[in-house]
Write a protein that holds these residues in place. Structure first.
Motif, PDB file in Angstrom:
ATOM      1  N   PHE A 123       0.822  -1.204   0.000  1.00  0.00           N
ATOM      2  CA  PHE A 123       0.000   0.000   0.000  1.00  0.00           C
ATOM      3  C   PHE A 123       0.858   1.257   0.000  1.00  0.00           C
ATOM      4  CE2 PHE A 123      -3.110  -3.099   1.565  1.00  0.00           C
ATOM      5  CZ  PHE A 123      -4.174  -2.813   0.718  1.00  0.00           C
ATOM      6  N   ASP A 124       1.977   1.205   0.693  1.00  0.00           N
ATOM      7  CA  ASP A 124       2.899   2.335   0.675  1.00  0.00           C
ATOM      8  C   ASP A 124       3.410   2.571  -0.742  1.00  0.00           C
ATOM      9  OD1 ASP A 124       4.465   4.366   1.990  1.00  0.00           O
ATOM     10  OD2 ASP A 124       6.211   3.077   1.679  1.00  0.00           O
ATOM     11  N   ALA A 125       3.708   1.480  -1.463  1.00  0.00           N
ATOM     12  CA  ALA A 125       4.179   1.601  -2.839  1.00  0.00           C
ATOM     13  C   ALA A 125       3.088   2.160  -3.749  1.00  0.00           C
ATOM     14  CB  ALA A 125       4.653   0.239  -3.349  1.00  0.00           C
ATOM     15  N   LEU A 126       1.849   1.695  -3.554  1.00  0.00           N
ATOM     16  CA  LEU A 126       0.740   2.223  -4.348  1.00  0.00           C
ATOM     17  C   LEU A 126       0.572   3.720  -4.117  1.00  0.00           C
ATOM     18  CD1 LEU A 126      -1.999  -0.558  -3.924  1.00  0.00           C
ATOM     19  CD2 LEU A 126      -0.705  -0.024  -5.990  1.00  0.00           C
ATOM     20  N   ALA A 127       0.634   4.125  -2.851  1.00  0.00           N
ATOM     21  CA  ALA A 127       0.468   5.540  -2.520  1.00  0.00           C
ATOM     22  C   ALA A 127       1.569   6.387  -3.149  1.00  0.00           C
ATOM     23  CB  ALA A 127       0.457   5.722  -1.009  1.00  0.00           C
ATOM     24  N   LYS A 128       2.789   5.890  -3.120  1.00  0.00           N
ATOM     25  CA  LYS A 128       3.908   6.647  -3.698  1.00  0.00           C
ATOM     26  C   LYS A 128       3.804   6.730  -5.223  1.00  0.00           C
ATOM     27  CE  LYS A 128       7.145   5.792   0.074  1.00  0.00           C
ATOM     28  NZ  LYS A 128       8.301   4.994   0.568  1.00  0.00           N
ATOM     29  N   GLY A 129       3.146   5.735  -5.830  1.00  0.00           N
ATOM     30  CA  GLY A 129       2.957   5.762  -7.277  1.00  0.00           C
ATOM     31  C   GLY A 129       1.897   6.735  -7.731  1.00  0.00           C
ATOM     32  N   LEU A 130       1.035   7.168  -6.815  1.00  0.00           N
ATOM     33  CA  LEU A 130      -0.014   8.139  -7.133  1.00  0.00           C
ATOM     34  C   LEU A 130       0.523   9.553  -6.947  1.00  0.00           C
ATOM     35  CD1 LEU A 130      -2.898   6.259  -5.314  1.00  0.00           C
ATOM     36  CD2 LEU A 130      -2.864   6.771  -7.767  1.00  0.00           C
ATOM     37  N   LYS A 131       0.329  10.401  -7.950  1.00  0.00           N
ATOM     38  CA  LYS A 131       0.911  11.746  -7.900  1.00  0.00           C
ATOM     39  C   LYS A 131       0.209  12.670  -6.923  1.00  0.00           C
ATOM     40  CE  LYS A 131       2.777  11.745 -12.614  1.00  0.00           C
ATOM     41  NZ  LYS A 131       2.723  12.398 -13.954  1.00  0.00           N
ATOM     42  N   ARG A 132      -1.071  12.411  -6.662  1.00  0.00           N
ATOM     43  CA  ARG A 132      -1.808  13.327  -5.787  1.00  0.00           C
ATOM     44  C   ARG A 132      -1.374  13.181  -4.332  1.00  0.00           C
ATOM     45  NH1 ARG A 132      -7.819  11.605  -7.173  1.00  0.00           N
ATOM     46  NH2 ARG A 132      -6.805  11.219  -9.165  1.00  0.00           N
ATOM     47  N   ALA A 133      -1.557  14.227  -3.559  1.00  0.00           N
ATOM     48  CA  ALA A 133      -1.083  14.260  -2.171  1.00  0.00           C
ATOM     49  C   ALA A 133      -2.028  13.540  -1.215  1.00  0.00           C
ATOM     50  CB  ALA A 133      -0.896  15.703  -1.712  1.00  0.00           C
ATOM     51  N   LEU A 134      -3.332  13.595  -1.504  1.00  0.00           N
ATOM     52  CA  LEU A 134      -4.322  13.087  -0.555  1.00  0.00           C
ATOM     53  C   LEU A 134      -4.567  11.597  -0.796  1.00  0.00           C
ATOM     54  CD1 LEU A 134      -6.868  16.056  -0.544  1.00  0.00           C
ATOM     55  CD2 LEU A 134      -4.894  15.663   0.949  1.00  0.00           C
ATOM     56  N   VAL A 135      -3.662  10.789  -0.284  1.00  0.00           N
ATOM     57  CA  VAL A 135      -3.781   9.330  -0.374  1.00  0.00           C
ATOM     58  C   VAL A 135      -3.717   8.773   1.045  1.00  0.00           C
ATOM     59  CG1 VAL A 135      -2.870   7.197  -1.353  1.00  0.00           C
ATOM     60  CG2 VAL A 135      -2.635   9.345  -2.615  1.00  0.00           C
TER      61      VAL A 135
END
Length: 413
Positions: free
Chosen positions: A122-134
């Motif tokens: 999940f940390d990797a998924l969040a880092k792959g998303l450009k938006r801040a609000l994850v």
């Protein structure tokens, strides 16, 4: 009040977690669109969640909750997008394609992730998303039989966040939480797995102690009560029985062990917990076999309760799934009073000729009690036959039995 121009909360998933979230958000005045595969089927499977299912049907009829086919999902502007990425509908999804689609979308709304993937995913998924609000919200708080209220007022609300921005859309849930913890996503993942592993370990330790209690002539339920009085321990998850089941604990144990394996770290304690739990599900059968000195062929028995715990209608990883095949291998006819689990058991075993759905008023040679069902009365059990109990019965109920009694780490009668 709901308005037609209100941005929806977009949910993507197919599970009780997704369904509960939809109902809670609708109850908070949100409009909800669910991309999933037949959420109505989930509602039928969880019919014992009376409040949740009633609210779901009401919100759906009022079009506050709308259902859309999973394959039609594309990132679009919404109040929030909540992805239940451990749900079966994600099995064949290339999540990297989804991340690319989210990153191309002209949208900065929050993305919430839930599920139990190996640590770090999940940390990797969040880092792959450009938006801040994850955010990452693990469902460590959901209680079978009380899904709606346990999410509205969770005992522990754990939120992992990519950046230091509060999850404003969930403020009513945050305010209603008995305990609240925000942290980075990697830490939230590790905390989720650690909480589940500790609960599983406590249960398995009590089951292991129950085997010694059998030999010592000591009642493990008394030991559990004494241990629970120690403030360092607390009373939760100290009950010996037929092993833990359900979806969450077994899945969390497998996921955490996969994380250990991925990092080449030994996990002897967790491995022992899983092995003991599997073995515990056969314990009552072994007591039954020994009682009859192995002469059990073609007998008739009653099994009371079929779910993985009292109060639930789910049989995921329940001991009954280990017990039934063992009994059938000896040609034993099994009458089953499954309570709220009856529908699920009938769906699974209706074609088995030795499976007989029934009440508890039947003439049998032995009784197994896996959990308590509505309307249960020990006085209605077959008189003069042995009872093999996963520590469901109270001392008073045991005293009213007319045949032999065999529990898990309890004095035999």
């Amino acid at each position: 009040m709901h308005t037609t121009n209100q941005k929806p909360c977009t949910l993507v998933g197919h599970s009780i977690d997704c369904l509960t979230t939809a109902v809670v958000l609708a109850s908070l005045g949100k409009r909800v669109v669910i991309y999933g595969n037949d959420l109505d089927d989930i509602a039928r499977q969880y019919a014992f969640e009376h409040e949740l299912v009633a609210l779901y049907e009401m919100y759906k009829s009022r079009e506050v909750i709308s259902l859309v086919d999973f394959d039609d999902f594309v990132p679009s502007e919404s109040e929030l997008c909540w992805l239940f990425v451990s749900d079966p509908c994600f099995d064949d999804v290339d999540v990297s394609v989804w991340i690319t689609a989210f990153n191309k979308a002209n949208d900065t709304s929050p993305i919430i992730l839930s599920g139990n993937l190996p640590l770090g995913n999940f940390d990797a998924l969040a880092k792959g998303l450009k938006r801040a609000l994850v955010y990452y919200v693990p469902f460590v708080f959901l209680v079978d039989g009380q899904a709606f209220t346990s999410m509205l007022n969770p005992h522990l609300l754990l939120i992992g966040q990519k950046t230091d921005h509060p999850l404003s859309a969930l403020m009513p849930v945050i305010n209603g939480a008995k305990s609240m913890q925000t942290t980075d996503i990697a830490t939230a993942e590790f905390a989720r797995a650690s909480v589940m592993a500790m609960l599983a370990t406590r249960v398995s330790l009590m089951n292991e102690l129950s085997r010694l209690a059998d030999r010592q002539g000591v009642d493990i339920t008394t030991i559990s009560h004494i241990m629970g009085q120690d403030g360092r321990l607390g009373a939760s998850y100290l009950t010996a029985g037929a092993g833990f089941g359900g979806r969450t604990l077994p899945n969390e144990m497998m996921t955490l062990q996969a994380s250990f394996d991925n990092k080449n770290v030994k996990n002897p304690i967790l491995s022992a917990v899983s092995e003991l739990n599997d073995d515990q599900k056969e314990l009552l059968f072994r007591k039954f076999w020994r009682y009859f000195d192995g002469f059990i062929d073609d007998k008739t028995v009653l099994i009371v309760g079929g779910s993985y715990k009292s109060g639930s209608g789910r049989t995921d990883n329940s001991a009954i799934h280990r017990l039934l095949p063992l009994l059938w291998s000896y040609g034993i006819t099994t009458y089953v009073a499954g309570g709220v689990a009856d529908d699920e058991l009938i769906r699974l075993y209706d074609d088995e000729p030795l499976f007989k759905p029934s009440g508890i008023d039947v003439d049998v040679g032995a009784v197994f009690i896996l959990n308590r069902i509505d309307g249960f009365d020990v006085n209605r059990l077959a008189i003069g036959v042995p009872v093999f109990d996963a520590n469901v019965l109270s001392c008073d109920e045991i005293g009213r039995l007319k045949g032999g009694y065999f529990g898990v780490g309890r004095k035999n009668h």
